[in-house]
Design a protein around this motif. Structure first.
Motif, PDB file in Angstrom:
ATOM      1  N   TYR A   1       0.850  -1.182   0.000  1.00 37.73           N
ATOM      2  CA  TYR A   1       0.000   0.000   0.000  1.00 37.73           C
ATOM      3  C   TYR A   1       0.895   1.244   0.000  1.00 37.73           C
ATOM      4  CZ  TYR A   1      -3.950  -3.049   0.642  1.00 37.73           C
ATOM      5  OH  TYR A   1      -4.903  -4.014   0.453  1.00 37.73           O
ATOM      6  N   PRO A   2       0.389   2.372  -0.462  1.00 40.30           N
ATOM      7  CA  PRO A   2       1.241   3.547  -0.645  1.00 40.30           C
ATOM      8  C   PRO A   2       1.941   4.008   0.626  1.00 40.30           C
ATOM      9  CG  PRO A   2      -0.858   3.885  -1.719  1.00 40.30           C
ATOM     10  CD  PRO A   2      -0.982   2.618  -0.919  1.00 40.30           C
ATOM     11  N   ARG A   3       3.167   4.430   0.412  1.00 36.22           N
ATOM     12  CA  ARG A   3       3.946   5.138   1.422  1.00 36.22           C
ATOM     13  C   ARG A   3       4.357   6.430   0.728  1.00 36.22           C
ATOM     14  NH1 ARG A   3       9.605   2.821   3.106  1.00 36.22           N
ATOM     15  NH2 ARG A   3       8.465   1.230   4.216  1.00 36.22           N
TER      16      ARG A   3
ATOM     17  N   GLY B   1       2.398   8.355  -0.764  1.00 34.46           N
ATOM     18  CA  GLY B   1       1.573   8.507  -1.958  1.00 34.46           C
ATOM     19  C   GLY B   1       1.943   7.590  -3.106  1.00 34.46           C
ATOM     20  N   ILE B   2       2.959   6.715  -2.927  1.00 36.08           N
ATOM     21  CA  ILE B   2       3.402   5.844  -4.013  1.00 36.08           C
ATOM     22  C   ILE B   2       3.392   4.394  -3.533  1.00 36.08           C
ATOM     23  CG2 ILE B   2       5.315   5.236  -5.543  1.00 36.08           C
ATOM     24  CD1 ILE B   2       6.309   8.105  -5.283  1.00 36.08           C
ATOM     25  N   PRO B   3       2.604   3.525  -4.192  1.00 38.55           N
ATOM     26  CA  PRO B   3       2.693   2.107  -3.841  1.00 38.55           C
ATOM     27  C   PRO B   3       4.008   1.540  -4.395  1.00 38.55           C
ATOM     28  CG  PRO B   3       1.142   2.407  -5.632  1.00 38.55           C
ATOM     29  CD  PRO B   3       1.591   3.776  -5.207  1.00 38.55           C
ATOM     30  N   ILE B   4       4.649   0.693  -3.623  1.00 33.59           N
ATOM     31  CA  ILE B   4       5.895   0.055  -4.049  1.00 33.59           C
ATOM     32  C   ILE B   4       5.613  -1.443  -4.122  1.00 33.59           C
ATOM     33  CG2 ILE B   4       8.319  -0.386  -3.512  1.00 33.59           C
ATOM     34  CD1 ILE B   4       8.246   2.232  -1.836  1.00 33.59           C
ATOM     35  N   ASP B   5       5.560  -1.988  -5.313  1.00 34.25           N
ATOM     36  CA  ASP B   5       5.306  -3.414  -5.480  1.00 34.25           C
ATOM     37  C   ASP B   5       6.621  -4.115  -5.791  1.00 34.25           C
ATOM     38  OD1 ASP B   5       2.624  -2.912  -5.054  1.00 34.25           O
ATOM     39  OD2 ASP B   5       2.159  -2.781  -7.184  1.00 34.25           O
TER      40      ASP B   5
ATOM     41  N   TYR C   1      -2.924  -0.051  -7.836  1.00 30.94           N
ATOM     42  CA  TYR C   1      -3.436   0.809  -6.770  1.00 30.94           C
ATOM     43  C   TYR C   1      -4.552   1.728  -7.245  1.00 30.94           C
ATOM     44  CZ  TYR C   1      -4.045   3.889  -2.923  1.00 30.94           C
ATOM     45  OH  TYR C   1      -4.620   4.592  -1.904  1.00 30.94           O
ATOM     46  N   ARG C   2      -5.697   1.547  -6.693  1.00 25.27           N
ATOM     47  CA  ARG C   2      -6.854   2.433  -6.755  1.00 25.27           C
ATOM     48  C   ARG C   2      -7.649   2.123  -5.500  1.00 25.27           C
ATOM     49  NH1 ARG C   2      -8.189   5.008 -11.897  1.00 25.27           N
ATOM     50  NH2 ARG C   2     -10.039   5.698 -10.828  1.00 25.27           N
TER      51      ARG C   2
END
Length: 144
Positions: free
Chosen positions: A110-112, A114-118, A140-141
């Motif tokens: 989930y975003p950290r 504002g940016i999700p890191i997959d 991510y939405r």
């Protein structure tokens, strides 16, 4: 651990991953574990990070015992590490313990900021003739 009260390990390193014999040795098939509420801590801020993990593997001689896997994954709750360290570290530990024919993990964080890191890791190409379904975790939405 199965069938008895088991204390939560304090750290991932202290967690014991138990394995059981593969009931179908020589038969290729895919095993999937999904942990939609995985939690660890940001190593810089100490704030919680959340991920949806999907682990797929094709066993050789061993299966991971599911209760021990759950305890191992929850041991990250108070563990400070970056997303990449958690995701790849989990995969490498499973490979070390199980020696699967093939393994992959998708860490959908989930975003950290504002940016999700997959983070994605695999030991190679999936074996021919094994049905490996798509991981189907949405981009991510609001994820989920």
């Amino acid at each position: 651990m199965l069938g008895q009260m088991t204390a939560q390990p304090a750290t991932p390193e202290a967690a014991v991953l138990e394995r059981v014999p593969n009931p179908h040795p020589g038969q290729r098939y895919c095993v999937r574990f999904t942990a939609p509420e995985f939690t660890s801590l940001c190593p810089m801020t100490g704030q919680p990070d959340f991920a949806h993990l999907v682990i797929d593997y094709v066993p050789r001689d061993w299966l991971v015992e599911s209760k021990s896997l759950k305890l191992y994954l929850t041991a990250f709750r108070n563990h400070g590490a970056f997303h990449e360290a958690c995701t790849v570290g989990i995969a490498r530990r499973l490979v070390e313990e199980l020696d699967p024919e093939w393994l992959r993990i998708g860490g959908y964080w989930y975003p950290r900021g504002g940016i999700p890191i997959d983070v994605f890791y695999a030991t190679g190409e999936p074996p021919a003739g094994v049905w490996v379904p798509a991981q189907d975790v949405p981009g991510y939405r609001g994820r989920g």
